[in-house]
Design a protein around this motif. Structure first.
Motif, PDB file in Angstrom:
ATOM      1  N   SER A  31       2.086  -4.028  -0.404  1.00 54.73           N
ATOM      2  CA  SER A  31       1.505  -5.366  -0.460  1.00 54.73           C
ATOM      3  C   SER A  31       1.887  -6.075  -1.761  1.00 54.73           C
ATOM      4  CB  SER A  31      -0.020  -5.271  -0.346  1.00 54.73           C
ATOM      5  OG  SER A  31      -0.631  -6.525  -0.539  1.00 54.73           O
TER       6      SER A  31
ATOM      7  N   GLU B   1       5.541  -7.206  -1.643  1.00 55.02           N
ATOM      8  CA  GLU B   1       5.709  -8.379  -0.776  1.00 55.02           C
ATOM      9  C   GLU B   1       5.203  -9.652  -1.453  1.00 55.02           C
ATOM     10  OE1 GLU B   1       3.649  -7.340   2.770  1.00 55.02           O
ATOM     11  OE2 GLU B   1       5.133  -5.835   3.398  1.00 55.02           O
ATOM     12  N   ALA B   2       4.176  -9.506  -2.301  1.00 56.02           N
ATOM     13  CA  ALA B   2       3.579 -10.674  -2.960  1.00 56.02           C
ATOM     14  C   ALA B   2       4.221 -10.982  -4.309  1.00 56.02           C
ATOM     15  CB  ALA B   2       2.081 -10.443  -3.147  1.00 56.02           C
TER      16      ALA B   2
ATOM     17  N   THR C 238      -7.939 -10.534  -5.847  1.00 54.52           N
ATOM     18  CA  THR C 238      -7.864 -10.714  -4.394  1.00 54.52           C
ATOM     19  C   THR C 238      -8.850  -9.840  -3.633  1.00 54.52           C
ATOM     20  OG1 THR C 238      -6.178  -8.993  -4.104  1.00 54.52           O
ATOM     21  CG2 THR C 238      -5.402 -11.240  -4.551  1.00 54.52           C
TER      22      THR C 238
ATOM     23  N   THR D 122      -8.149  -7.078  -2.534  1.00 52.21           N
ATOM     24  CA  THR D 122      -7.369  -6.399  -1.505  1.00 52.21           C
ATOM     25  C   THR D 122      -7.875  -4.966  -1.299  1.00 52.21           C
ATOM     26  OG1 THR D 122      -5.077  -6.033  -0.802  1.00 52.21           O
ATOM     27  CG2 THR D 122      -5.584  -5.492  -3.072  1.00 52.21           C
TER      28      THR D 122
ATOM     29  N   ASP E 213      -5.219 -11.004   1.815  1.00 47.44           N
ATOM     30  CA  ASP E 213      -3.769 -10.879   1.754  1.00 47.44           C
ATOM     31  C   ASP E 213      -3.303 -11.330   0.377  1.00 47.44           C
ATOM     32  OD1 ASP E 213      -0.963 -11.792   1.911  1.00 47.44           O
ATOM     33  OD2 ASP E 213      -1.132 -11.265   4.025  1.00 47.44           O
ATOM     34  N   GLN E 214      -2.732 -10.419  -0.400  1.00 53.05           N
ATOM     35  CA  GLN E 214      -2.318 -10.759  -1.756  1.00 53.05           C
ATOM     36  C   GLN E 214      -1.303 -11.902  -1.778  1.00 53.05           C
ATOM     37  OE1 GLN E 214      -1.232  -6.680  -3.067  1.00 53.05           O
ATOM     38  NE2 GLN E 214      -2.643  -7.033  -4.758  1.00 53.05           N
ATOM     39  N   ALA E 215      -0.308 -11.852  -0.907  1.00 56.39           N
ATOM     40  CA  ALA E 215       0.729 -12.878  -0.895  1.00 56.39           C
ATOM     41  C   ALA E 215       0.148 -14.240  -0.539  1.00 56.39           C
ATOM     42  CB  ALA E 215       1.832 -12.496   0.090  1.00 56.39           C
ATOM     43  N   ASP E 216      -0.740 -14.269   0.457  1.00 58.15           N
ATOM     44  CA  ASP E 216      -1.341 -15.530   0.886  1.00 58.15           C
ATOM     45  C   ASP E 216      -2.231 -16.108  -0.208  1.00 58.15           C
ATOM     46  OD1 ASP E 216      -1.998 -17.533   2.980  1.00 58.15           O
ATOM     47  OD2 ASP E 216      -4.001 -16.674   2.804  1.00 58.15           O
TER      48      ASP E 216
ATOM     49  N   LEU F 227      -2.048 -15.565  -3.446  1.00 55.23           N
ATOM     50  CA  LEU F 227      -1.216 -15.998  -4.567  1.00 55.23           C
ATOM     51  C   LEU F 227      -0.564 -17.337  -4.279  1.00 55.23           C
ATOM     52  CD1 LEU F 227      -0.209 -15.129  -7.353  1.00 55.23           C
ATOM     53  CD2 LEU F 227       1.698 -13.970  -6.223  1.00 55.23           C
TER      54      LEU F 227
END
Length: 248
Positions: free
Chosen positions: A25, A28-29, A208, A210, A214-217, A219
Motif C-alpha cells: 500500500s 502504491e501511494a 490514514t 490504514t 486507502d493511503q493513496a486516495d 494522500l
C-alpha cells in the motif's frame, strides 16, 4: 482482529492488515515510512506486543510504537526495554484498554515515558466498533495538556472523531499534536481552514489509520485542498520527521 472490527464497525479494510499488505500500500501511494501503532489490549500480552514492535523496527519502511496496558505492573521496566531497543513511542487506546485517558494511575506511565523523550500516541473520540464511553474525549485530553504541555502527545483523528466542538474548545491552539486520520478528508474547506488558522502548523501530522482507509486516495485528496505547499510539506512528512528524530 481485522475481521472482527470490520463486522462490528461496518468499516472495511483496504488490505489484509499484514506487514506485506502495508508495504505494498505504501509503495502504491508513494509513502516512505509508516508509523505502526501496536496496542496491548490486556496486561498479559503487553510484552508480546512490544516484542513484535521491536521485530518490526528491523523493517526499514516501518516505525513501530509499543504499548503499555494500564494493568501491566512493571511499566518502567517495559518502557526501558522499548527505549533500549530504539522504539520511539507508545500507543494508547482507552476503548480497547478500558481506562479513562486522564486516569491518575496512567499519568505516572505517561510521565515516565516522556522522561525518556518518547512520543505518546492516543486514540481519540469515538470508536466505531464499540459503544462510546467518553473515556477518550478532548475534555479529558486537556488534562494531559495542562500537566505535560508537549507536542510529543499526539491526539489521533484530529483530537477525536465525533467531538468536533470539544476539540475546538479544549485542544485547538494548544501545545499538542494531532494526526488527521478520518478527519481532514471528511471535512469541509472552511473547517480545514479554521484548523490551519488556529493551530501551530508544526503540530499537524498526516495519518490514514490504514488499513481502514486507502493511503493513496487519502494522500491524493490533500493535494486538492488548496493548502499552501510549505504547510502541506510539513503535514505530509516534515513534522513527523522532526518529531521522530527528536527522540533520543
Amino acid at each position: 482482529a481485522v475481521a472482527e472490527i470490520s463486522t462490528k464497525s461496518k468499516v472495511y479494510p483496504y488490505f489484509d492488515g499484514s506487514i506485506g499488505g502495508l508495504i505494498r500500500s505504501m509503495n502504491e501511494a508513494g509513502i516512505d515510512r509508516s508509523v505502526v501503532a501496536n496496542i496491548a489490549t490486556n496486561s498479559k500480552q503487553t510484552q508480546k506486543v512490544n516484542s513484535f514492535a521491536i521485530e518490526c523496527s528491523k523493517i526499514k519502511e516501518l516505525i513501530p510504537f509499543g504499548s503499555i496496558h494500564p494493568d501491566y505492573e512493571d511499566y518502567k521496566g517495559e518502557i526501558d526495554r522499548l527505549y533500549e531497543n530504539h522504539i520511539l513511542g507508545l500507543k494508547f487506546h482507552p476503548h480497547y484498554q478500558s481506562y479513562n485517558i486522564d486516569d491518575s494511575k496512567m499519568m505516572k506511565v505517561y510521565e515516565y515515558a516522556l522522561s525518556k523523550n518518547m512520543i505518546l500516541f492516543f486514540h481519540m473520540g469515538l470508536d466505531r466498533a464499540i459503544p462510546d464511553s467518553g473515556n477518550a474525549t478532548p475534555r479529558r485530553m486537556k488534562n494531559l495538556v495542562d500537566v505535560f504541555n508537549t507536542p510529543r502527545i499526539i491526539a489521533a483523528h484530529m483530537g477525536g472523531e465525533g467531538y468536533k466542538q470539544e476539540f475546538e474548545k479544549y485542544l485547538l491552539g494548544t501545545t499538542i499534536s494531532f494526526d488527521t486520520s478520518f478527519a481532514f478528508t471528511l471535512m469541509e474547506v472552511d473547517e480545514i481552514q479554521k484548523v490551519l488558522d488556529h493551530h501551530n502548523h508544526e503540530y499537524i501530522l498526516f495519518g490514514t489509520d490504514t488499513p481502514w482507509a486507502d493511503q493513496a486516495d487519502d494522500l491524493l485528496q490533500y493535494y486538492n485542498m488548496n493548502i499552501p505547499q510549505k504547510i502541506l510539506d510539513l503535514i505530509l512528512g516534515g513534522n513527523a520527521l522532526r518529531l521522530l528524530k527528536s527522540v533520543k
